[in-house]
Design a protein around this motif. Structure first.
Motif, PDB file in Angstrom:
ATOM      1  N   ASP A  86     -41.643-115.911 -31.049  1.00  8.58           N
ATOM      2  CA  ASP A  86     -40.894-116.888 -31.731  1.00  8.58           C
ATOM      3  C   ASP A  86     -40.689-116.680 -33.264  1.00  8.58           C
ATOM      4  O   ASP A  86     -41.775-117.075 -33.717  1.00  8.58           O
ATOM      5  CB  ASP A  86     -41.242-118.395 -31.343  1.00  8.58           C
ATOM      6  CG  ASP A  86     -40.110-119.437 -31.544  1.00  8.58           C
ATOM      7  OD1 ASP A  86     -39.662-119.273 -32.552  1.00  8.58           O
ATOM      8  OD2 ASP A  86     -40.028-120.142 -30.720  1.00  8.58           O
TER       9      ASP A  86
ATOM     10  N   SER B  47     -30.865-117.135 -29.017  1.00  8.21           N
ATOM     11  CA  SER B  47     -30.460-118.002 -27.744  1.00  8.21           C
ATOM     12  C   SER B  47     -30.116-119.463 -28.357  1.00  8.21           C
ATOM     13  O   SER B  47     -30.659-119.861 -29.017  1.00  8.21           O
ATOM     14  CB  SER B  47     -31.454-117.641 -26.683  1.00  8.21           C
ATOM     15  OG  SER B  47     -32.715-118.374 -26.934  1.00  8.21           O
TER      16      SER B  47
ATOM     17  N   GLY C 234     -40.759-110.343 -28.477  1.00  7.74           N
ATOM     18  CA  GLY C 234     -40.610-111.478 -27.745  1.00  7.74           C
ATOM     19  C   GLY C 234     -41.487-112.601 -28.455  1.00  7.74           C
ATOM     20  O   GLY C 234     -41.365-113.835 -28.235  1.00  7.74           O
TER      21      GLY C 234
ATOM     22  N   SER D 172     -34.586-115.539 -20.967  1.00  7.14           N
ATOM     23  CA  SER D 172     -35.296-114.718 -21.869  1.00  7.14           C
ATOM     24  C   SER D 172     -34.804-113.285 -21.491  1.00  7.14           C
ATOM     25  O   SER D 172     -35.248-112.802 -20.423  1.00  7.14           O
ATOM     26  CB  SER D 172     -36.951-114.808 -21.713  1.00  7.14           C
ATOM     27  OG  SER D 172     -37.505-113.911 -22.610  1.00  7.14           O
TER      28      SER D 172
END
Length: 322
Positions: free
Chosen positions: A62, A46, A60, A14
């Motif tokens: 989702d 990612s 950060g 991350s």
């Protein structure tokens, strides 16, 4: 630098996005690269290389379910563990990013609704950096080398691309941005590493702004100040049918200017809105549309409002107080 080859699939780390500082274009510019500043939201993508991708916001969170059209990028990345940095945008018919269109996509967590919106208003990921590839962190690799690695990935699809960058010639890039009506330019030092979660002087953003004259038709009380002191002014522009509401401007006003405006507003007070269209602002006070101000803004929204307006000054040469 040794070539990087596909390796064993593993979970990528991350990595928080690196941020730019605001400022003018660097001069001299031989050691810098220049990219278009896209008007969207930051996105870190990612993949373990198994055909699926994960999207994360700048904070950060989702956001994978919100943009299902980007899952197809997983097929292009199959076999490659990767972390990419980019900007999610919604493009208009001329290929310019339109933040108003993107807003309809933001925050959607229902998969079925997100799928329908993806058909009506597809998002596009502008990829401009790679921080991890096939088990290797690239944070200490220079920007110039990372861009070579990104280019070698050959990422191009209906909903993603890796736009080109220009070495040097910052003034020419700026002229092109202004001519095309784009948001601005990001300058990046060719030798710079990737510093996660940091606002670094190695990256510099310069925004294009428009300067315009607006008419003040109202104001709202400044919180915590004496009664009658404005915290923001409600402004409009003259159209074919009269004064059209353009938004609220509070950023940029000094205490001296607020005091000066308060004295004007006491004289010019009226009971009804001078705007032809609704200006639904809580706690609004109305004034006769005599005062003219100069403001800057990044653009007009699709709803006809100024985006990111900033107060510059009162225009006494255009103000009518008779």
């Amino acid at each position: 630098m040794a070539p990087i080859h596909p390796g064993t699939l593993r979970s990528p780390p991350s990595i928080a996005p690196m941020l730019a500082v605001p400022g003018p274009l660097p001069v001299p510019d031989a050691d810098w690269a220049f990219e278009t500043k896209w008007d969207g939201v930051r996105c870190i993508l990612s993949s373990t290389g198994d055909g699926a991708v994960r999207l994360a916001s700048r904070a950060g969170n989702d956001i994978t379910v919100t943009y299902p059209e980007l899952q197809a990028l997983g097929s292009e990345l199959r076999g490659r563990g990767v972390v990419l940095d980019g900007e999610l945008v919604a493009l208009d018919d001329s290929g310019r990013s339109d933040f108003g269109r993107l807003q309809s996509r933001m925050g959607v967590v229902d998969a079925r609704r997100a799928g329908r919106l993806a058909l009506d208003c597809p998002a596009h990921l502008m990829i401009f950096d790679v921080m991890y590839l096939d088990g290797r962190r690239l944070l200490g690799v220079t920007y110039a080398e990372r861009r070579e690695i990104l280019s070698a990935l050959g990422l191009a699809g209906a909903h993603w691309s890796a736009p080109s960058h220009v070495h040097g010639r910052g003034s020419q890039v700026w002229d092109a941005v202004v001519r095309e009506g784009l948001e601005g330019v990001v300058a990046k030092r060719l030798s710079s590493p990737y510093v996660p979660g940091t606002r670094s002087a190695h990256w510099r953003k310069t925004k294009r702004v428009e300067t315009l004259d607006v008419v003040i038709g109202g104001w709202t009380q400044r919180r915590g100040a004496a009664k009658g002191v404005p915290g923001a002014v409600l402004v409009g522009v003259t159209g074919p049918s009269g004064l059209r509401y353009a938004g609220s401007v509070g950023s940029g006003m000094s205490e001296r200017e607020q005091g000066e405006l308060a004295a004007y507003f006491e004289v010019l007070a009226r009971s009804t809105s001078p705007f032809d269209d609704p200006a639904d602002v809580a706690g609004a006070h109305w004034v006769e549309p005599r005062l003219v101000a100069e403001v800057t803004a990044t653009e007009w929204t699709r709803g006809g409002r100024l985006r990111h307006p900033v107060w510059q000054r009162l225009r006494p040469d255009l103000t009518r107080l008779d």
